[in-house]
Design an enzyme around this catalytic site. Sequence first.
Site, PDB file in Angstrom:
ATOM      1  N   GLN A   1       2.864  10.044   1.215  1.00 38.48           N
ATOM      2  CA  GLN A   1       4.178   9.386   1.268  1.00 38.48           C
ATOM      3  C   GLN A   1       5.061   9.751   0.085  1.00 38.48           C
ATOM      4  O   GLN A   1       6.274   9.549   0.131  1.00 38.48           O
ATOM      5  CB  GLN A   1       4.019   7.854   1.319  1.00 38.48           C
TER       6      GLN A   1
ATOM      7  N   GLY B   1       0.829  -1.194   0.000  1.00 37.32           N
ATOM      8  CA  GLY B   1       0.000   0.000   0.000  1.00 37.32           C
ATOM      9  C   GLY B   1       0.862   1.243   0.000  1.00 37.32           C
ATOM     10  O   GLY B   1       2.027   1.201   0.417  1.00 37.32           O
TER      11      GLY B   1
ATOM     12  N   HIS C   1      -2.525   7.309   7.032  1.00 36.48           N
ATOM     13  CA  HIS C   1      -1.561   8.248   6.432  1.00 36.48           C
ATOM     14  C   HIS C   1      -2.247   9.554   6.023  1.00 36.48           C
ATOM     15  O   HIS C   1      -1.621  10.613   6.041  1.00 36.48           O
ATOM     16  CB  HIS C   1      -0.909   7.632   5.184  1.00 36.48           C
TER      17      HIS C   1
ATOM     18  N   HIS D   1      -4.244   1.126   7.590  1.00 38.94           N
ATOM     19  CA  HIS D   1      -2.888   1.695   7.615  1.00 38.94           C
ATOM     20  C   HIS D   1      -2.775   2.860   6.622  1.00 38.94           C
ATOM     21  O   HIS D   1      -2.287   3.940   6.968  1.00 38.94           O
ATOM     22  CB  HIS D   1      -1.873   0.589   7.292  1.00 38.94           C
ATOM     23  N   GLU D   2      -3.274   2.643   5.397  1.00 35.04           N
ATOM     24  CA  GLU D   2      -3.139   3.690   4.375  1.00 35.04           C
ATOM     25  C   GLU D   2      -4.032   4.890   4.684  1.00 35.04           C
ATOM     26  O   GLU D   2      -3.628   6.036   4.478  1.00 35.04           O
ATOM     27  CB  GLU D   2      -3.442   3.136   2.980  1.00 35.04           C
TER      28      GLU D   2
ATOM     29  N   CYS E   1       6.233   0.025   7.391  1.00 32.07           N
ATOM     30  CA  CYS E   1       5.785   1.117   6.531  1.00 32.07           C
ATOM     31  C   CYS E   1       6.969   1.602   5.713  1.00 32.07           C
ATOM     32  O   CYS E   1       8.072   1.743   6.236  1.00 32.07           O
ATOM     33  CB  CYS E   1       5.239   2.252   7.390  1.00 32.07           C
ATOM     34  N   LEU E   2       6.729   1.853   4.427  1.00 28.52           N
ATOM     35  CA  LEU E   2       7.812   2.297   3.554  1.00 28.52           C
ATOM     36  C   LEU E   2       8.391   3.645   3.997  1.00 28.52           C
ATOM     37  O   LEU E   2       9.503   3.995   3.635  1.00 28.52           O
ATOM     38  CB  LEU E   2       7.315   2.389   2.103  1.00 28.52           C
TER      39      LEU E   2
HETATM   40 NI    NI Z   1       2.692   3.238   5.643  1.00 30.15          NI
END
Ligand code: NI
Length: 169
Positions: free
Chosen positions: A51, A46, A139, A135-136, A93-94
């Site tokens: 991000q 995701g 953000h 999670h997304e 998380c990236l």
């Molecule tokens: Ni994330």
Amino acid sequence: MSILEILQFPDPVLRARAADVEKIDDRIRKLAADMIETMHHAEGVGLAAPQVGESIRMVVIDTSAGENPDEILILINPVIVQSDGEASCEEGCLSVPELRERVTRAERVKVQGYDLAGRAVEVVGEELLAIAIQHELDHLEGVLFFDHISRLKRSRYIAKRKKQLVEGG
Ligand code: NI
């Protein structure tokens, strides 16, 4: 399509509340395509627009991690309208390097939003998809997964990360 730079904590864009997408135009469609490319390249499931430095309410999710194009989900201005149950899963998380922690979230969620054609979409997610959706969408509120872990673990991570940055890591 191009691979975008993924911002990393403590970049302030990651902590901002993202704005609604007002108009789904070519710029948004290009951004969505680039986000999918970027997510697959980074082997994530995701990615949220903040991000990649765009503080707007759009996320892409692919729980197949590039294996099945049918599973790619693009959600614009998404809202969780129903959630139930409880499930805990290890997340990363990236945008949060070198941290994986167990997070407790709803087990099932129903999310409504719009696709790239501006059509209303509704998705019910369970298991990994439910977790990815939550999670997304976090953000878009400037919330990172470590906000759901213990204060002690979070402050330990933040201190380590700041030290790395000072040392040029
Ligand atoms: Ni994330």
